[in-house]
Enzyme design. Structure first.
Site, mmCIF file in Angstrom:
data_model
loop_
_atom_site.group_PDB
_atom_site.id
_atom_site.type_symbol
_atom_site.label_atom_id
_atom_site.label_comp_id
_atom_site.label_asym_id
_atom_site.label_seq_id
_atom_site.Cartn_x
_atom_site.Cartn_y
_atom_site.Cartn_z
ATOM 1 N N GLU A 55 37.817 27.819 39.915
ATOM 2 C CA GLU A 55 37.440 28.552 38.824
ATOM 3 C C GLU A 55 37.719 30.127 38.983
ATOM 4 O O GLU A 55 37.184 30.756 39.837
ATOM 5 C CB GLU A 55 35.871 28.523 38.487
ATOM 6 C CG GLU A 55 35.356 26.999 38.296
ATOM 7 C CD GLU A 55 35.778 26.332 37.063
ATOM 8 O OE1 GLU A 55 36.345 26.896 36.278
ATOM 9 O OE2 GLU A 55 35.297 25.374 36.902
ATOM 10 N N THR A 109 42.456 35.262 45.531
ATOM 11 C CA THR A 109 41.897 34.168 46.651
ATOM 12 C C THR A 109 41.843 32.994 46.379
ATOM 13 O O THR A 109 42.153 32.206 47.566
ATOM 14 C CB THR A 109 40.221 34.745 46.708
ATOM 15 O OG1 THR A 109 39.887 36.188 46.361
ATOM 16 C CG2 THR A 109 39.545 34.304 47.926
ATOM 17 N N GLU A 130 43.033 41.467 34.862
ATOM 18 C CA GLU A 130 41.759 41.480 34.711
ATOM 19 C C GLU A 130 41.087 42.780 35.555
ATOM 20 O O GLU A 130 41.474 42.920 36.909
ATOM 21 C CB GLU A 130 41.342 40.228 35.680
ATOM 22 C CG GLU A 130 39.791 39.997 35.607
ATOM 23 C CD GLU A 130 39.272 38.798 36.357
ATOM 24 O OE1 GLU A 130 39.596 38.880 37.558
ATOM 25 O OE2 GLU A 130 38.349 38.150 36.067
ATOM 26 N N GLY A 163 36.089 32.406 42.100
ATOM 27 C CA GLY A 163 36.205 33.597 42.470
ATOM 28 C C GLY A 163 37.417 34.364 42.023
ATOM 29 O O GLY A 163 38.220 33.826 40.895
ATOM 30 N N CYS A 208 33.362 36.241 34.142
ATOM 31 C CA CYS A 208 34.814 36.029 33.833
ATOM 32 C C CYS A 208 35.120 35.703 32.283
ATOM 33 O O CYS A 208 36.028 35.568 32.018
ATOM 34 C CB CYS A 208 34.978 34.873 34.865
ATOM 35 S SG CYS A 208 33.936 33.449 34.348
ATOM 36 N N LYS A 224 28.771 28.775 51.027
ATOM 37 C CA LYS A 224 29.277 30.196 51.518
ATOM 38 C C LYS A 224 29.105 31.093 50.253
ATOM 39 O O LYS A 224 30.129 31.129 49.600
ATOM 40 C CB LYS A 224 30.550 30.029 52.097
ATOM 41 C CG LYS A 224 30.732 31.179 53.124
ATOM 42 C CD LYS A 224 30.897 32.656 52.650
ATOM 43 C CE LYS A 224 31.932 33.087 52.007
ATOM 44 N NZ LYS A 224 31.755 34.614 51.581
HETATM 45 P P1 NAD Z 1 36.723 37.034 45.529
HETATM 46 O O1 NAD Z 1 37.745 36.072 45.340
HETATM 47 O O2 NAD Z 1 36.819 38.146 46.270
HETATM 48 O O3 NAD Z 1 35.444 36.307 46.335
HETATM 49 C C1 NAD Z 1 34.824 34.866 45.920
HETATM 50 C C2 NAD Z 1 34.314 34.288 47.207
HETATM 51 O O4 NAD Z 1 35.325 33.826 47.814
HETATM 52 C C3 NAD Z 1 33.493 35.056 48.186
HETATM 53 O O5 NAD Z 1 32.380 34.198 48.569
HETATM 54 C C4 NAD Z 1 34.293 35.507 49.260
HETATM 55 O O6 NAD Z 1 33.679 35.753 50.565
HETATM 56 C C5 NAD Z 1 35.160 34.236 49.198
HETATM 57 N N1 NAD Z 1 36.569 34.516 49.983
HETATM 58 C C6 NAD Z 1 37.211 35.538 49.944
HETATM 59 N N2 NAD Z 1 38.397 35.374 50.634
HETATM 60 C C7 NAD Z 1 38.147 33.942 51.183
HETATM 61 C C8 NAD Z 1 39.267 33.361 51.746
HETATM 62 N N3 NAD Z 1 40.702 33.669 52.164
HETATM 63 N N4 NAD Z 1 38.854 31.942 51.949
HETATM 64 C C9 NAD Z 1 37.872 31.418 51.661
HETATM 65 N N5 NAD Z 1 36.875 32.029 50.746
HETATM 66 C C10 NAD Z 1 37.397 33.409 50.593
HETATM 67 O O7 NAD Z 1 35.941 37.084 43.966
HETATM 68 P P2 NAD Z 1 34.571 38.061 43.698
HETATM 69 O O8 NAD Z 1 35.187 39.364 43.607
HETATM 70 O O9 NAD Z 1 33.528 37.667 44.568
HETATM 71 O O10 NAD Z 1 34.247 37.700 42.171
HETATM 72 C C11 NAD Z 1 35.156 38.194 40.928
HETATM 73 C C12 NAD Z 1 36.040 37.302 40.677
HETATM 74 O O11 NAD Z 1 35.588 35.983 40.395
HETATM 75 C C13 NAD Z 1 36.662 37.575 39.275
HETATM 76 O O12 NAD Z 1 38.034 37.250 39.470
HETATM 77 C C14 NAD Z 1 35.973 36.647 38.217
HETATM 78 O O13 NAD Z 1 36.994 36.573 37.210
HETATM 79 C C15 NAD Z 1 35.996 35.386 39.101
HETATM 80 N N6 NAD Z 1 35.003 34.539 38.342
HETATM 81 C C16 NAD Z 1 35.503 33.399 37.839
HETATM 82 C C17 NAD Z 1 34.410 32.580 37.215
HETATM 83 C C18 NAD Z 1 34.916 31.144 36.466
HETATM 84 O O14 NAD Z 1 34.021 30.407 36.213
HETATM 85 N N7 NAD Z 1 36.265 31.026 36.240
HETATM 86 C C19 NAD Z 1 33.148 32.722 37.527
HETATM 87 C C20 NAD Z 1 32.576 34.101 37.983
HETATM 88 C C21 NAD Z 1 33.651 34.668 38.581
#
Ligand code: NAD
Length: 483
Positions: free
Chosen positions: A250, A232, A387, A228, A284, A175
């Site tokens: 992550e 979330t 962040e 993400g 990130c 997803k």
């Molecule tokens: P997000 O948490 O908004 O979304 C991530 C994914 O989760 C998307 O596919 C989204 O549709 C899905 N999602 C949202 N709500 C959900 C739920 N309730 N249940 C299941 N899935 C759900 O994050 P984003 O805005 O897409 O990405 C940015 C974030 O990701 C930043 O905080 C960044 O630091 C983090 N990130 C972390 C790493 C790492 O390796 N630690 C790498 C890349 C990005």
């Protein structure tokens, strides 16, 4: 409208719309135009994908790891033959510069499959001998895996999960972020082209609540790997924990870049700038807080600003561009709200602070913020500890190593960090005192795919990478045979 792509889910080897026939719109970050429509999938679509993945598991799990490694190699070859297309789609969908999409996103996505193919070929189960018995550790597949990914490095992060999941004998329901669906669909095309057995890889597009949440709570999904945001991740953890699924999270970061008094400023400056602003600061691991020894503070700031203010922001398809657009209007507004907050918190905006001047008319409707450097904030202010995930860095002086470590650890996050010094022993010792999953000394984002990757505190749970991924995507079973 004619250029708007209509993407489909890929379930059980078939291309399908969402059962409800609703769509989500996907916009170009660079100019705000509609570029794609994706299925707004719901729990019914997730159910179908999980069923397909469940039915495919037995045959896939029965292959040897070497046979599955060969499949990964085939996928890598097919993906590599479409590398330029991956880069173009990623740049279009995320607004990132095409040069970055080529050198990082496209290249690393192929490398992920090749790397895990190699890991599979070298994989050996452990034997632990006792005086009267032999223990043999067997790595079994976990089952159906749910892989949920963000928008900042779409295929790079998806392939980082898909490759080890498949290698260890699991089947996949992916997803991807609803904001960057394009290269996940390309990956599904690759799976179809190489004739991966049907049901082994399934793709469900959609938003987090309608498509992501049903995947995390599905009783037949045995593992969730989520990348993400931290908020979330908290919801995902709640949802997945009641079914005792294997879980890797992550999450976000607020990483410190520490510059000791003995750092070679000329040598390191390009790397510090890269660590601050790569992918518009939407990595990130980006160093969004720069801690500088007070004795070199002024000279560092002068040199840093000279480089940052010359950065080329604009058309992502231009090879000269260094910074593209932010992912969405909402995200641009969030980043801007932090810049306003910084002023309220007493910060000085030394450069940037808004849309770049002179952006061409064709990009006026895009989501732009020029690289922004903020001085004068308390290290425990909101802007310096939360962040922002954009092209914004804050600068903070420190007087000795102890104070640098104290400031670095002054946040709820604990993902990464970097230390810049000519005394690598002191840098290594300091690195051990930083509360984060990864620390680089005199480099940044210098990745060996064999090492553990993950965060501490609110930056995540668990480790992926190398043998940590193989362990996470499998169940280690011990068989003890008495002599
Ligand atoms: P997000 O948490 O908004 O979304 C991530 C994914 O989760 C998307 O596919 C989204 O549709 C899905 N999602 C949202 N709500 C959900 C739920 N309730 N249940 C299941 N899935 C759900 O994050 P984003 O805005 O897409 O990405 C940015 C974030 O990701 C930043 O905080 C960044 O630091 C983090 N990130 C972390 C790493 C790492 O390796 N630690 C790498 C890349 C990005």
């Amino acid at each position: 409208m004619s250029d708007v792509v209509e993407l489909s889910n890929y379930i059980n080897g078939e291309w399908r719309s969402a059962i409800c026939e609703h769509w989500i719109e996907d916009y170009s970050p660079a100019n705000g135009s509609l570029i794609a429509q994706i299925p707004c999938s719901s729990s019914e679509d997730v159910d179908e994908a999980v069923l397909a993945a469940s039915e495919a598991i037995e045959d896939w799990a029965n292959l040897t790891i070497a046979e599955r490694a060969d499949w990964l190699e085939k996928i890598a070859d097919a993906l590599e033959s479409r590398a330029e297309e991956v880069a173009q789609l990623e740049s279009l969908d995320t607004g990132k510069p095409i040069t970055l999409a080529r050198s990082v996103d496209a290249a690393r996505s192929v490398a992920n499959f090749r790397f895990f193919a190699e890991q599979g070929r070298e994989f050996e189960s452990e034997i632990f001998e006792m005086s009267d018995a032999t223990n043999r550790v067997v790595y079994k597949p976990v089952g159906v895996t749910g892989l949920i990914t963000p928008w900042n490095l779409p295929l790079y992060l998806l392939s980082w999960k898909v490759a080890p999941a498949l290698l260890m004998g699991n089947t996949v329901v992916a997803k991807p972020s609803e904001m960057t669906p394009m290269t996940a669909s390309l990956l599904a095309e690759v799976m179809e082209d190489v004739e991966l057995p049907i049901g082994v890889f399934n793709l469900v597009h959609g938003n987090g609540l309608d498509a992501g949440a049903p995947l995390t709570s599905h009783p037949d999904v045995n593992l969730i790997s989520f990348t993400g945001g931290t908020a979330t991740g908290r919801e995902v953890a709640k949802s997945a924990s009641s079914g005792f699924k294997k879980l890797s999270l992550e999450l976000g970061g607020k990483n410190a870049t520490i510059i000791r008094a003995d750092a070679d400023l000329d040598e390191m400056m390009p790397s510090i700038v890269r660590a601050s602003f790569l992918n518009q600061g939407q990595v990130c691991l980006c160093g969004s807080r720069i801690l500088i020894h007070e004795s070199i503070y002024d000279s560092f700031v002068k040199g840093f600003l000279e480089v940052v203010s010359d950065m080329i922001v604009g058309d992502p398809s231009d090879d000269q561009t260094e910074l593209g657009a932010l992912i969405s209007a909402d995200h641009r507004d969030k980043v801007m709200s932090y810049i306003e907050l910084a002023e309220e918190e007493g910060g000085d905006i030394l450069c940037g602070g808004g849309a770049p001047v002179g952006i061409p008319q064709a990009f006026e409707n895009g989501y732009w913020v020029s690289p922004t450097v903020i001085d004068g904030l308390a290290p425990d202010s909101r802007c310096a500890t939360e962040e922002i995930f954009g092209p914004v860095v804050t600068l903070h002086p420190f007087s000795d190593d102890d104070e640098a470590v104290e400031i670095a650890n002054m946040t709820d996050y604990g993902l990464a960090g970097s230390i810049w010094t000519q005394d690598v022993d002191a840098g290594g010792l300091m690195a051990e005192r930083i509360e984060s999953g990864m620390v680089w000394v005199n480099c940044w984002l210098h990745r060996d795919l064999r090492v553990p990757f993950g965060g501490v505190k609110n930056s995540g749970v668990g480790r992926e990478g190398g043998r940590w991924s193989l362990g996470f995507f499998s169940e280690a079973i011990n068989i003890c045979i008495k002599h």
